[in-house]
Design an enzyme around this catalytic site. Structure first.
Site, short mmCIF file in Angstrom:
data_model
loop_
_atom_site.label_atom_id
_atom_site.label_comp_id
_atom_site.label_asym_id
_atom_site.label_seq_id
_atom_site.Cartn_x
_atom_site.Cartn_y
_atom_site.Cartn_z
N ASP A 120 -11.03 -4.32 -17.73
CA ASP A 120 -9.85 -3.53 -18.05
C ASP A 120 -8.84 -3.59 -16.90
O ASP A 120 -9.19 -3.83 -15.75
CB ASP A 120 -10.23 -2.07 -18.34
CG ASP A 120 -10.93 -1.40 -17.15
OD1 ASP A 120 -11.92 -1.97 -16.65
OD2 ASP A 120 -10.48 -0.33 -16.71
N GLU A 178 -13.11 0.87 -15.95
CA GLU A 178 -13.19 1.22 -14.52
C GLU A 178 -11.96 2.01 -14.10
O GLU A 178 -12.05 2.96 -13.34
CB GLU A 178 -13.29 -0.07 -13.68
CG GLU A 178 -13.66 0.18 -12.21
CD GLU A 178 -12.48 0.49 -11.30
OE1 GLU A 178 -12.70 0.96 -10.18
OE2 GLU A 178 -11.32 0.26 -11.70
N HIS A 194 -14.67 -5.65 -13.49
CA HIS A 194 -14.21 -4.95 -14.70
C HIS A 194 -13.11 -5.73 -15.41
O HIS A 194 -12.26 -6.34 -14.78
CB HIS A 194 -13.79 -3.51 -14.40
CG HIS A 194 -12.65 -3.35 -13.44
ND1 HIS A 194 -11.33 -3.30 -13.85
CD2 HIS A 194 -12.62 -3.24 -12.10
CE1 HIS A 194 -10.56 -3.14 -12.79
NE2 HIS A 194 -11.31 -3.11 -11.71
#
Ligand SMILES: [Zn+2]
Length: 432
Positions: A70, A134, A68
């Protein structure tokens, strides 16, 4: 090494979910940084900010790598370097995302770029998917990407996501680093508790106000102990680590079915070990009261539960209702909260698990590989119907102090470790 510089640069994008411009900038950075990946793979955006890469293999079959983009926010105070600086200092790359999870995003692409440069074509098709939320449950990122694969009938022989690592000092007795490969994942859900009553003036209080009943409920939730369940993943884990424990723990862990009560009384006093053995419940949000002299007529709380494989969210909901049945408290499901059943044990006799183990042994020869139950949630739960073999592991060697850096202050990864991460994905892809 250019790869070190690129990881450092990747940290400078403040990709906290919601900062959409940063994600667009980050996408452009990836495209600049990995020219071969972008020339030779089919790259797609899903729901604007997720990325899928498709590298067609020579034969049938497909393997999916997840990570992910983020990160959780970071407050600058208390950090040795600014959290989004990506500063390289003392042999480390510093900043938010260096451990969770830009290191995986970047290392996977570094490995792919290197292999493409060598003219390598994988046997099975390689898919890579990066989510963008996530840390806030993955409903816009991973869930939509999984839907995309589902709608096209694409399934995977195996999936590798983050979710566990190589840990030194996991238990004080164990002197070898443990490479924990999550083969199952606990479920998660939150339920709301609501206590209602008359309220009134605080100068003439009555017993059993909503706040008082809620306090009793919270105490009951905290002290409640679900039955211990020995899942297949944890059984394998105990058996593996038993070889590194001293007597009598070594005997207990070698025969966990027989000695579960002893295990519970000894190692399960540790909160993480306890979480591997049972469904846990924890009150996380409590609300009541508006003024210091008014008895509130409403008190609410939210209980977050983590569900052991073998149980369902519905069973835990019923259990919670039962537990509080005499307190005049409503227990409610709320659409705001995700309800996700556990992901059952992946078959870990397969070739992909073997490839992961071999690659770990090659790069971290001192580590002992063991199946493990991931107690947190990962993006991979959204893909549970797309593969029967989902593994959660990132090739990061950490001691228990360094584990606190994940989501914490002064998050950083050593240059040496990051090079090994790239090597891990490089060798693993090469094995497919
Ligand atoms: Zn993560």
């Amino acid at each position: 090494m250019e790869a070190i510089e690129r990881l450092s640069q990747s940290i400078r994008f403040k990709t906290v979910s919601g900062n959409w411009q940063e994600f667009s900038n980050f996408h452009a950075f990836l495209e600049r940084s990995f020219p071969l990946v972008y020339q030779r793979m089919k790259v797609q955006k899903i729901n604007d900010y997720s990325l899928i890469y498709n590298w067609t293999g020579k034969r049938e079959g497909a393997v999916l790598f997840l990570a992910h983009m983020d990160v959780v926010p970071a407050e600058e105070r208390d950090w040795v370097v600014p959290p989004f600086s990506g500063e390289i200092r003392d042999g480390y790359i510093w900043g938010r995302g260096t451990l969770d999870d830009k290191c995986c995003v970047m290392a996977i692409l570094e490995a792919a770029e290197k292999l493409l440069g060598e003219g390598f074509t994988p046997n099975k098709s390689i898919y890579i998917a990066f989510g963008f939320d996530e840390e806030t449950k993955g409903h816009l990122g991973a869930r939509k990407t999984a839907e995309h694969f589902r709608s096209r009938g694409i399934k995977f022989d195996a999936i590798l996501d983050e979710g566990a690592a190589i840990i030194e000092g996991f238990m004080p007795q164990i002197k070898v680093p443990l490479a924990l490969v999550g083969v199952a994942e606990k479920g998660l859900a939150s339920f709301d508790l609501i206590a209602r009553g008359d309220g009134g003036h605080s100068s003439a209080p009555k017993r059993n106000s909503p706040v008082e009943r809620m306090a009793k409920a919270i105490e009951r939730v905290s002290s409640y102990k679900s039955k211990a369940v020995l899942t297949q993943a944890v059984e394998m884990f105990f058996k593996t680590i038993s070889k590194y424990m001293s007597f009598p723990s070594s005997i207990f862990l070698k025969n966990p079915r027989l000695f579960l009560p002893f295990i519970e009384r000894s190692i399960a006093r540790n909160p993480s070990a306890n979480a591997m053995l049972r469904t846990t419940m924890c009150t996380t949000i409590v609300k009541a009261g508006m003024a210091d002299n008014v008895i509130p007529d409403l008190a609410t709380a939210t209980v977050n539960v983590r569900i052991i494989p073998g149980e369902t969210a519905q069973q835990v909901f019923d259990r919670l209702k039962n537990l509080l049945s005499d307190l005049d408290i409503e227990v409610m499901k709320n659409e705001r909260w995700e309800v996700s059943d556990p992901v059952i044990c992946s078959n870990f006799g397969g070739t992909f698990f073997e490839s992961i183990s071999k690659t770990i042994n090659d790069i971290f020869p001192q580590a002992v590989v063991t199946p493990f139950l991931t107690i947190g949630g990962t993006d991979s739960r959204h893909y549970k119907d797309l593969s029967s073999k989902i593994y959660r592991f990132a090739p990061i060697l950490m001691n228990s102090e360094e584990m606190k850096l994940v989501h914490g202050k002064n998050e950083r990864i050593s240059i040496e470790n990051y090079k090994k991460m790239i090597d891990f994905y490089y060798q693993l892809i090469k094995r497919e």
